[in-house]
Scaffold this active site. Structure first.
Site, short mmCIF file in Angstrom:
data_model
loop_
_atom_site.label_atom_id
_atom_site.label_comp_id
_atom_site.label_asym_id
_atom_site.label_seq_id
_atom_site.Cartn_x
_atom_site.Cartn_y
_atom_site.Cartn_z
N LEU A 103 25.26 29.08 44.02
CA LEU A 103 24.96 29.91 45.19
C LEU A 103 24.55 29.08 46.40
CD1 LEU A 103 23.07 32.84 43.44
CD2 LEU A 103 25.50 32.61 43.97
N ARG B 66 29.54 30.44 36.97
CA ARG B 66 28.73 30.10 38.15
C ARG B 66 27.28 30.26 37.72
NH1 ARG B 66 32.01 31.73 43.08
NH2 ARG B 66 33.91 32.53 42.16
N THR C 279 23.64 15.89 42.89
CA THR C 279 22.20 16.04 43.11
C THR C 279 21.58 14.65 43.26
OG1 THR C 279 22.30 17.98 41.70
CG2 THR C 279 20.11 17.09 42.16
N THR C 280 20.58 14.55 44.15
CA THR C 280 19.98 13.23 44.41
C THR C 280 18.75 13.00 43.52
OG1 THR C 280 18.66 14.24 46.15
CG2 THR C 280 20.73 13.21 46.80
N PRO D 211 26.37 9.21 44.87
CA PRO D 211 25.60 9.51 46.08
C PRO D 211 26.51 9.99 47.21
CG PRO D 211 25.78 7.14 45.76
CD PRO D 211 26.44 7.79 44.58
N PHE E 206 30.46 11.66 47.84
CA PHE E 206 31.72 12.12 47.26
C PHE E 206 32.89 12.04 48.25
CE2 PHE E 206 29.17 14.00 43.86
CZ PHE E 206 29.99 13.75 42.77
N HIS F 116 27.79 8.73 65.21
CA HIS F 116 27.32 10.00 64.66
C HIS F 116 26.83 10.92 65.77
CE1 HIS F 116 27.32 7.74 60.87
NE2 HIS F 116 27.33 8.91 60.26
N LYS G 293 20.91 12.70 64.51
CA LYS G 293 20.66 11.85 63.35
C LYS G 293 19.39 11.03 63.56
CE LYS G 293 23.10 8.50 60.44
NZ LYS G 293 22.86 9.28 59.23
#
Lengths: 242, 242, 242, 242
Positions: free
Chosen positions: D5, D27, D72-73, D99, D101, D128, D132
């Protein structure tokens, strides 16, 4: 805002509200009474509606001396003449009709035409997402026409090209004698590069449009300056100077 | 150095002399005795001569166990087979035949082929001076072939393209299903860009060759590594790994 | 041509001879009598000589109503004032003093300043060969000053920048509030990119100078237009319009 | 999908459903029972959840021989060791912890490191959006470290740089001896350019990330290949070869 519930209208409303020097006084969409504009004291409107209703909208605005910034399409010579007639009777009112509100695209075309007089060679590369139906893009064609006209005025002939053996299409499309190349690449949005070259040096002007929101600064620029340009103006170009 | 008085030969000689780990022991040109090489104790030669004499030069080198780095053109399958036969009898001797000594061009082609497997879209733009006779360039064609082969191996079909109305040439030339665009611009030398794209991102690999001197680092690389690659090698690519 | 035997002088002579609308009537160098110019019927001279002699050369030219295009350095306010005094007495004669004859560099600076008014963000990247002593380059500093002045005039504040943790130097040098980044890369000659950005779009103006010969078109432009610009002109910019 | 979600989870679900060779069978989000996965017959999961729950998720998956692709970190050495311990008992199960993708970012870093061995000069420019907080970007720092390591391994010293007078910051930040320049420009998303140069030529590798969706192809790649990489893999790089 005329067409306030449309996709573009919503973004323009948000941008006007975020601008400190502008105030959003009325949101009008299909079915609403145009009198809302006069009641709200609108000084200028933005119109992103539909070719079927835009002329009625503009007649109302001109008659009530409300300036207009118009992104709606479908303006042919007849419509422009009619609009010009209305404006003659309201000489202080300004209407801007612009096919392209991207300041960057307009500047790119202007700079390309200015620089074209000084360079032997010039070609255009446009890069878009692969779902686009036409090649080259309308902006690339228009740029090529402006560049070709500037070269002709400066007395320049065809750009040098000694190609004697080529695969079909390798040298791009020919638009008024200027070569135009179209790439279709997933991940891209709308991008264009004008490459000019002379003895030992090149000049490249590149415009990258990453997001549809890129038209809003041009609309705000139009709103801020339309009162200083009474009468009919076609194209955002004329507003970039004053 | 064989062909030491030629334009390329002179630049290679200068580069070898400037390199701390290499020593220039003999400069040979038309009319000179090849025995100069053995007398000078040459361990490896560079040959930028002429198709008419290069096979004689290489036979001498192989027979005397001198490694060779060759930029002379004109190697067909017959010549390569002949050369391979000589080398069988001298298994420790290495000969490198390379059509392109630009390390950058070789890396660009390799990276393009490696990346091609991961992207929906890929097109190639090459930019050269306007005196060039062929379009697209040989390097661009070769890149397109390598990219097409990599896509096929990865099971990718044709890149997406919804173009339904186009001016002739607007979408470039088709080389094995890959679109290639050639620009001819005064001031440019030899440049190429491979543009790859997928959902929300693009990867661009660009090689700019500004000067003919760009082949010398590749020749020196060949000289330094040829002893570690006994037998016949075609293309600098194979030397980039070890 | 004054300074006809110098490196620049030789290139200018060759370019004038190659131009159909110009005629080379005299080559003058150190020790030659300036009277050669009048005897040859020179209408305009190019001066790439030395600060020690350029003022004498120009006094002679102005007194004999010969226009001058000057690339020699060393013009301070005193010298310009002196020159202006001489020209007052010869109101039909034109003298162009230009620190930079690259048409591309001049156009890049002009376009950057024009566009700067319309964009929230702007930064400058210059790329040169690694033997260059100063960073950033003079052209990059000058561009930053012009851009900063255009922003100030348009009422724009500092470009947005939320950087809160940075390595030293990561955000470049600050020239009048504009960030400037200098790269030193073997193989490069002299390159500069001005990157402007606003909501959803960016505009990039890039100049690549691959060869010293890139100044000759600017010198020829000066020669062709100097007669139409009587009096003293500093900078090639003023000649790009007419 | 674990974290189905969340913003990322929803995009991954959509991408999996659109892929012909993959099937979305469950899911799962906060509060759901992990047994849903086994009941649905999941062969592999994608986990974009939270450091607080990811270890529990992975223990369940490994125990039930379900492969996992994890964005996930929060993985430190301790966590990686624990995970490795679990996997020893399930030698056919694969877990990929990545880290980043973005296939393009991973390829850019790889190509930069490969090419770095062959070029005298290399610098990095990252561009960027101006919101940032850190400069240079994490990707730029990592690229600089990889490039510096590759140069050291190839025996290359510091890149040439004759700068003797510079404004503060003009030459960028120093990351392991590699110069890194960060631009902050409205309209940009996340972009990086690695510029390499040698005698007479340059090679430029540029990655443009225009949209957050750019991570999904990397996640799908992970899903397709995780079964072929049993055990623990850190970084998408290792999956790009097979």
């Amino acid at each position: 805002m005329l067409g306030a519930l449309g996709k573009v209208g919503r973004e323009v409303c948000a941008a006007v509200e975020a601008a400190e020097d502008l105030e959003l006084v009325a949101r009008v969409d299909a079915g609403d009474d145009l009198a809302t504009l006069t009641e709200a004291g609108a000084e200028a409107v933005v119109d992103f509606t539909h070719p079927d209703v835009v002329m009625d909208n503009l007649r109302f605005c001109v008659e009530h001396d409300i300036h207009a910034v118009v992104g709606t399409t479908g303006f042919d010579d007849d419509r422009l003449a009619t609009l010009g007639g209305w404006l003659e009777q309201h000489p202080a009112t300004g209407v801007l009709i612009a096919p392209n509100f991207s300041v960057g695209a307009v500047l790119m075309m202007r700079f390309a035409a200015e620089a074209a007089r000084f360079y032997e060679s010039v070609e255009i590369v446009e890069l878009h997402h692969p779902d686009k139906a036409d090649a080259p893009s309308g902006t690339a064609r228009r740029t090529a026409q402006l560049v070709a006209a500037a070269r002709a005025e400066a007395g320049l002939g065809a750009p040098p090209d000694a190609t004697s053996t080529a695969l079909d299409g390798a040298r791009g499309a020919d638009v008024d004698g200027i070569r135009v190349h179209g790439l279709r690449i997933r991940g891209m949005v709308a991008h264009q590069e004008v490459v000019l070259g002379g003895l030992g040096e090149t000049l490249t002007i590149r415009h990258d449009s990453m997001d549809r929101a890129s038209f809003t600064p041009g609309v705000l620029l139009g709103l801020r300056r339309v009162a200083d340009h009474p009468g009919l103006t076609v194209g955002l170009e004329a507003f970039l100077d004053a």
